[in-house]
Write a protein that holds these residues in place. Structure first.
Motif, PDB file in Angstrom:
ATOM      1  N   ILE A 116      -7.701  10.555  -6.500  1.00  0.00           N
ATOM      2  CA  ILE A 116      -8.452   9.393  -7.550  1.00  0.00           C
ATOM      3  C   ILE A 116      -8.000   9.459  -8.933  1.00  0.00           C
ATOM      4  O   ILE A 116      -7.598   8.826  -9.728  1.00  0.00           O
ATOM      5  CB  ILE A 116     -10.044   9.357  -7.093  1.00  0.00           C
ATOM      6  CG1 ILE A 116     -10.189   8.718  -5.809  1.00  0.00           C
ATOM      7  CG2 ILE A 116     -10.825   8.382  -7.921  1.00  0.00           C
ATOM      8  CD1 ILE A 116     -11.601   8.853  -5.125  1.00  0.00           C
TER       9      ILE A 116
ATOM     10  N   GLN B  55     -15.808   0.999  -8.249  1.00  0.00           N
ATOM     11  CA  GLN B  55     -15.895  -0.458  -7.456  1.00  0.00           C
ATOM     12  C   GLN B  55     -15.164  -0.220  -6.241  1.00  0.00           C
ATOM     13  O   GLN B  55     -15.315  -0.822  -5.380  1.00  0.00           O
ATOM     14  CB  GLN B  55     -15.379  -1.516  -8.493  1.00  0.00           C
ATOM     15  CG  GLN B  55     -14.970  -2.733  -7.966  1.00  0.00           C
ATOM     16  CD  GLN B  55     -13.666  -2.867  -7.317  1.00  0.00           C
ATOM     17  OE1 GLN B  55     -13.189  -3.380  -6.243  1.00  0.00           O
ATOM     18  NE2 GLN B  55     -12.583  -2.292  -8.010  1.00  0.00           N
ATOM     19  N   GLU B  56     -13.852   0.401  -6.516  1.00  0.00           N
ATOM     20  CA  GLU B  56     -13.093   0.595  -5.106  1.00  0.00           C
ATOM     21  C   GLU B  56     -13.725   1.472  -4.161  1.00  0.00           C
ATOM     22  O   GLU B  56     -13.441   0.969  -3.111  1.00  0.00           O
ATOM     23  CB  GLU B  56     -11.551   1.307  -5.531  1.00  0.00           C
ATOM     24  CG  GLU B  56     -10.808   0.578  -6.369  1.00  0.00           C
ATOM     25  CD  GLU B  56      -9.299   1.281  -6.699  1.00  0.00           C
ATOM     26  OE1 GLU B  56      -9.286   2.628  -6.262  1.00  0.00           O
ATOM     27  OE2 GLU B  56      -8.506   0.720  -7.526  1.00  0.00           O
ATOM     28  N   LEU B  57     -14.576   2.462  -4.347  1.00  0.00           N
ATOM     29  CA  LEU B  57     -15.148   3.393  -3.435  1.00  0.00           C
ATOM     30  C   LEU B  57     -16.146   2.455  -2.837  1.00  0.00           C
ATOM     31  O   LEU B  57     -16.726   2.641  -1.700  1.00  0.00           O
ATOM     32  CB  LEU B  57     -15.804   4.654  -4.071  1.00  0.00           C
ATOM     33  CG  LEU B  57     -14.843   5.549  -4.448  1.00  0.00           C
ATOM     34  CD1 LEU B  57     -15.356   6.758  -5.149  1.00  0.00           C
ATOM     35  CD2 LEU B  57     -13.853   5.988  -3.403  1.00  0.00           C
TER      36      LEU B  57
ATOM     37  N   TRP C  76     -13.871   1.214 -12.721  1.00  0.00           N
ATOM     38  CA  TRP C  76     -12.809   0.649 -11.525  1.00  0.00           C
ATOM     39  C   TRP C  76     -12.702   1.434 -10.523  1.00  0.00           C
ATOM     40  O   TRP C  76     -12.614   0.834  -9.338  1.00  0.00           O
ATOM     41  CB  TRP C  76     -11.512   0.538 -12.280  1.00  0.00           C
ATOM     42  CG  TRP C  76     -10.647  -0.631 -11.603  1.00  0.00           C
ATOM     43  CD1 TRP C  76      -9.737  -0.271 -10.485  1.00  0.00           C
ATOM     44  CD2 TRP C  76     -10.524  -2.031 -11.627  1.00  0.00           C
ATOM     45  NE1 TRP C  76      -9.490  -1.549 -10.002  1.00  0.00           N
ATOM     46  CE2 TRP C  76      -9.521  -2.584 -10.753  1.00  0.00           C
ATOM     47  CE3 TRP C  76     -11.143  -2.891 -12.791  1.00  0.00           C
ATOM     48  CZ2 TRP C  76      -9.368  -3.789 -10.595  1.00  0.00           C
ATOM     49  CZ3 TRP C  76     -10.686  -3.917 -12.732  1.00  0.00           C
ATOM     50  CH2 TRP C  76     -10.011  -4.835 -11.617  1.00  0.00           C
ATOM     51  N   ALA C  77     -12.729   2.928 -10.483  1.00  0.00           N
ATOM     52  CA  ALA C  77     -12.578   3.804  -9.212  1.00  0.00           C
ATOM     53  C   ALA C  77     -13.881   3.412  -8.475  1.00  0.00           C
ATOM     54  O   ALA C  77     -13.873   3.508  -7.264  1.00  0.00           O
ATOM     55  CB  ALA C  77     -12.290   4.972  -9.692  1.00  0.00           C
TER      56      ALA C  77
ATOM     57  N   ASN D 255     -11.643   2.850 -16.591  1.00  0.00           N
ATOM     58  CA  ASN D 255     -10.987   3.353 -15.478  1.00  0.00           C
ATOM     59  C   ASN D 255     -11.674   4.129 -14.244  1.00  0.00           C
ATOM     60  O   ASN D 255     -11.481   3.694 -13.102  1.00  0.00           O
ATOM     61  CB  ASN D 255      -9.942   4.548 -15.787  1.00  0.00           C
ATOM     62  CG  ASN D 255      -8.663   3.914 -16.493  1.00  0.00           C
ATOM     63  OD1 ASN D 255      -8.784   2.780 -17.096  1.00  0.00           O
ATOM     64  ND2 ASN D 255      -7.607   4.687 -16.544  1.00  0.00           N
TER      65      ASN D 255
ATOM     66  N   ARG E  82       0.858  -1.268  -0.075  1.00  0.00           N
ATOM     67  CA  ARG E  82       0.118  -0.018  -0.050  1.00  0.00           C
ATOM     68  C   ARG E  82       0.874   1.431   0.102  1.00  0.00           C
ATOM     69  O   ARG E  82       0.501   2.348  -0.638  1.00  0.00           O
ATOM     70  CB  ARG E  82      -1.053  -0.102   1.099  1.00  0.00           C
ATOM     71  CG  ARG E  82      -1.929  -0.866   1.051  1.00  0.00           C
ATOM     72  CD  ARG E  82      -3.233  -0.806   2.075  1.00  0.00           C
ATOM     73  NE  ARG E  82      -2.702  -1.366   3.434  1.00  0.00           N
ATOM     74  CZ  ARG E  82      -3.067  -2.352   3.738  1.00  0.00           C
ATOM     75  NH1 ARG E  82      -3.632  -3.348   2.971  1.00  0.00           N
ATOM     76  NH2 ARG E  82      -2.600  -3.077   4.913  1.00  0.00           N
TER      77      ARG E  82
ATOM     78  N   TRP F  96     -16.550  -0.743  -2.311  1.00  0.00           N
ATOM     79  CA  TRP F  96     -15.921  -1.725  -1.494  1.00  0.00           C
ATOM     80  C   TRP F  96     -15.589  -0.971  -0.140  1.00  0.00           C
ATOM     81  O   TRP F  96     -15.921  -1.495   1.032  1.00  0.00           O
ATOM     82  CB  TRP F  96     -14.907  -2.369  -2.079  1.00  0.00           C
ATOM     83  CG  TRP F  96     -14.092  -3.539  -1.163  1.00  0.00           C
ATOM     84  CD1 TRP F  96     -12.921  -3.175  -0.418  1.00  0.00           C
ATOM     85  CD2 TRP F  96     -14.753  -4.631  -0.612  1.00  0.00           C
ATOM     86  NE1 TRP F  96     -12.968  -4.459   0.311  1.00  0.00           N
ATOM     87  CE2 TRP F  96     -13.639  -5.275   0.234  1.00  0.00           C
ATOM     88  CE3 TRP F  96     -15.708  -5.312  -1.036  1.00  0.00           C
ATOM     89  CZ2 TRP F  96     -14.079  -6.438   0.944  1.00  0.00           C
ATOM     90  CZ3 TRP F  96     -16.177  -6.416  -0.181  1.00  0.00           C
ATOM     91  CH2 TRP F  96     -15.149  -7.137   0.940  1.00  0.00           C
ATOM     92  N   SER F  97     -14.784  -0.014  -0.263  1.00  0.00           N
ATOM     93  CA  SER F  97     -14.604   0.647   0.997  1.00  0.00           C
ATOM     94  C   SER F  97     -15.493   1.460   1.645  1.00  0.00           C
ATOM     95  O   SER F  97     -15.619   1.425   3.192  1.00  0.00           O
ATOM     96  CB  SER F  97     -13.309   1.594   0.554  1.00  0.00           C
ATOM     97  OG  SER F  97     -13.937   2.898  -0.157  1.00  0.00           O
TER      98      SER F  97
END
Length: 259
Positions: free
Chosen positions: A241, A62-64, A59-60, A56, A8, A66-67
């Motif tokens: 981001i 998706q990351e948000l 994908w961003a 892209n 990380r 999940w968090s």
């Protein structure tokens, strides 16, 4: 430092480098400028429906998701429905993860999480395709202008039943319309979550690329974002981001609620 933390940390260093490379950031805008006349975003679909988004940016999101683990995603702008299907699939995976962690059986007919889509004109062929999709039980749609008092009231009534909310704005891209959407829907975003304003890139592109549209440089989602932030200290731009994505339609468009 354990291997996970070390990785990380390496990623954060990578992003620092990308953010500081002005030439590379500019080159990414050039790439989008040259690809836009070919409607490159039309080339992609999600679970069978055209999504009309840069991969892209998907994908961003998706990351948000999940968090943040939202239980409601509000989207303005439906078009062919691919973004609704995409968000619904992400929420379905969250429900599956929750059920697995808690040792429960997942009933797909009673989804805990939902996507709410708003569009001034949901064309019949798109509505039929969305309603026929296996993920439709997770989707609710409102037809009407996203900035009328009637629509805003409906959205607020639905949102009142959810605890964690993420908002995506991707309809009419004029300054006044996006600013009105921000004022209506950003307050629904829960602290720590995001309001994502798409197509802020319009501000950075040549006027000729939006010559047949009512928006353009100086009258764009990005100009609306900056006007909104002048009087809304509850949000800040998460520039890391879009800096890490390089290829994105949302520079300055990832707004994090911090209070």
């Amino acid at each position: 430092m354990n291997p996970h933390d070390a990785f990380r940390a390496e990623v954060e260093e990578n992003i620092d480098g990308l953010a500081g490379d002005a030439d590379l950031q500019a080159l990414s805008r050039v790439w989008i400028r040259e690809a836009t006349p070919y409607k490159w975003t039309y080339n992609f679909s999600w679970f069978g429906r055209p999504a009309i988004q840069l991969p892209n940016d998907a994908w961003a999101l998706q990351e948000l998701v999940w968090s943040i683990r939202p239980d409601l995603i509000i989207e303005t702008g439906i078009a062919h429905g691919g973004s609704l299907i995409y968000s619904a699939s992400l929420l379905a995976l969250l429900d599956l993860c929750d059920a697995t962690e808690q040792g429960e059986m997942l009933d797909p007919r009673k989804p805990k999480r939902k996507v709410l889509g708003i569009d001034i004109d949901i064309r019949s062929h798109n509505r039929e395709a969305i309603e026929a999709h296996p993920l439709f039980p997770r989707i609710e749609m409102i037809e009407g202008s996203s900035i009328t008092s009637e629509t805003i009231s409906k959205v607020k009534d639905i949102a009142s039943g959810y605890k964690r909310i993420l908002v995506c704005l991707d309809s009419n891209h004029t300054h006044d319309h996006v600013l009105a959407e921000l004022e209506a829907y950003a307050p629904l975003v829960t602290p720590g979550s995001y309001c994502i304003v798409f197509d802020t890139l319009v501000e950075d592109m040549p006027e000729r690329l939006s010559a047949d549209r009512p928006w353009g440089p100086g009258n764009s989602p990005k100009s609306a974002v900056h006007a909104f932030l002048k009087s809304n200290a509850s949000f800040e731009i998460d520039s890391r981001i879009d800096k890490k994505l390089l290829i994105t339609v949302a520079p300055d468009g990832f707004l994090k609620r911090i209070a």
